[in-house]
Design an enzyme around this catalytic site. Structure first.
Site, PDB file in Angstrom:
ATOM      1  CG  MET A 172       8.070  -7.097 -61.752  1.00 19.67           C
ATOM      2  SD  MET A 172       7.480  -6.114 -60.354  1.00 19.67           S
ATOM      3  CE  MET A 172       6.125  -5.232 -61.103  1.00 19.67           C
ATOM      4  CE  LYS A 173       3.565 -11.180 -68.351  1.00 16.59           C
ATOM      5  NZ  LYS A 173       3.189 -10.059 -69.218  1.00 16.59           N
TER       6      LYS A 173
END
Length: 297
Positions: A172-173
């Site tokens: 997700m980062k």
């Protein structure tokens, strides 16, 4: 003071880590730190109540939860390898770096063999929010591990999302950074084009600011382009380039076309190849390198 049986270690007290560690110790958690190159943040943290150790062995022996805030996967893997032989069963390693999810999975398996858990908890926002304790954090962890580390993360993060299992925080980062760094590449090219066709930066900003295309990232980016504040967003071009290489790798592994992400990566590759690889070369400075590539001084 916080009542806890956890003893917290923190490795990587740089631009982001210093503020994060400051919040951990000020909010009552026993904190152990160690120096790398810069003694200033370590001395500050010790003055606030942290304990300094001189080796990774001492860090591993004294801490039940150890946070890592490092440059990327090679540094994380090397640090975990150095810690491993002294980690007690039940210890949790929390990687707050922007790392390659494939490496994260490998480290999870290695640590599980000795009864140590890994969680990934990368960050969003800037050193200012790290200092204020208002970062965003996306966590990849088993549920029981998340419940254990969440109160410590809450000392430095205002928004915490348990995104899924180990590695999902890093995935997700990378998606988050693809969007933000994509903005940086888009703004840089738009500003170069604006100047090339005779519209000054100040007039460009009058239209975008306050409109639907405005956002927090635009405002920090324009802190340099408009006001000349070199420290408006202290995230290095070299880290941005590294993150976009990780994005591209993740997309390749997932068999996803990289039309946009490769273009963004190449914008940062241009900056790196033409002098933007210094520690004080930050993402908003990308606009200078794109301008120079288009013959604009």
């Amino acid at each position: 003071m916080t009542q806890t049986t956890e003893t917290i270690g923190f490795i990587g007290v740089g631009l982001m880590g210093h503020g994060m560690a400051k919040n951990i110790v000020e909010k009552g958690y026993p904190l152990t730190v160690m120096a790398h190159r810069n003694r200033v943040p370590v001395d500050d943290l010790v003055a606030r109540g942290a304990v300094e150790v001189s080796s990774l062995s001492d860090m591993a022996s004294n801490c039940s939860i150890i946070f890592l805030c490092l440059t990327g996967s090679p540094q994380v893997a090397a640090t975990v390898a150095a810690l491993k032989c002294d980690l007690a069963k039940g210890t949790v390693i929390v990687d707050c770096s922007t790392s390659d999810p494939t490496v994260t999975g490998q480290l999870m398996d290695e640590l599980a063999e000795i009864g140590v858990a890994l969680a990934d908890a990368p960050l969003s926002r800037t050193p200012k929010e790290a200092w204020d304790g208002t970062l965003d954090c996306m966590v990849g962890a088993d549920t029981d591990v998340f419940e254990r580390i969440q109160p410590i993360i809450a000392t430095w993060a205002a928004k915490i999302v348990h995104i899924g299992g180990v590695g999902d925080g890093h995935r997700m980062k990378l998606l988050n950074n693809f969007i933000s760094l994509g903005y940086a590449a888009l703004y840089s090219e738009a500003l170069a084009l604006s100047r090339k066709v005779g519209i000054p930066v100040q007039e460009f900003d009058k239209v975008i600011r306050g409109g639907r295309m405005d956002c927090g990232f635009y405002q920090t980016f324009m802190g340099y382009a408009l006001e000349g504040n070199r420290d408006a967003h202290k995230f290095s071009l070299s880290n941005a380039y590294k993150d976009m290489r990780y994005v591209e790798s993740m997309a390749n592994n997932a068999t996803v076309t990289t039309t946009m992400s490769s273009a963004v990566k190449n914008a940062f590759a241009l900056a790196m190849a033409t002098g933007g690889n210094g520690p004080d070369d930050y993402v908003p400075h990308l606009s200078d390198f794109i301008s120079k590539a288009n013959g604009i001084a």
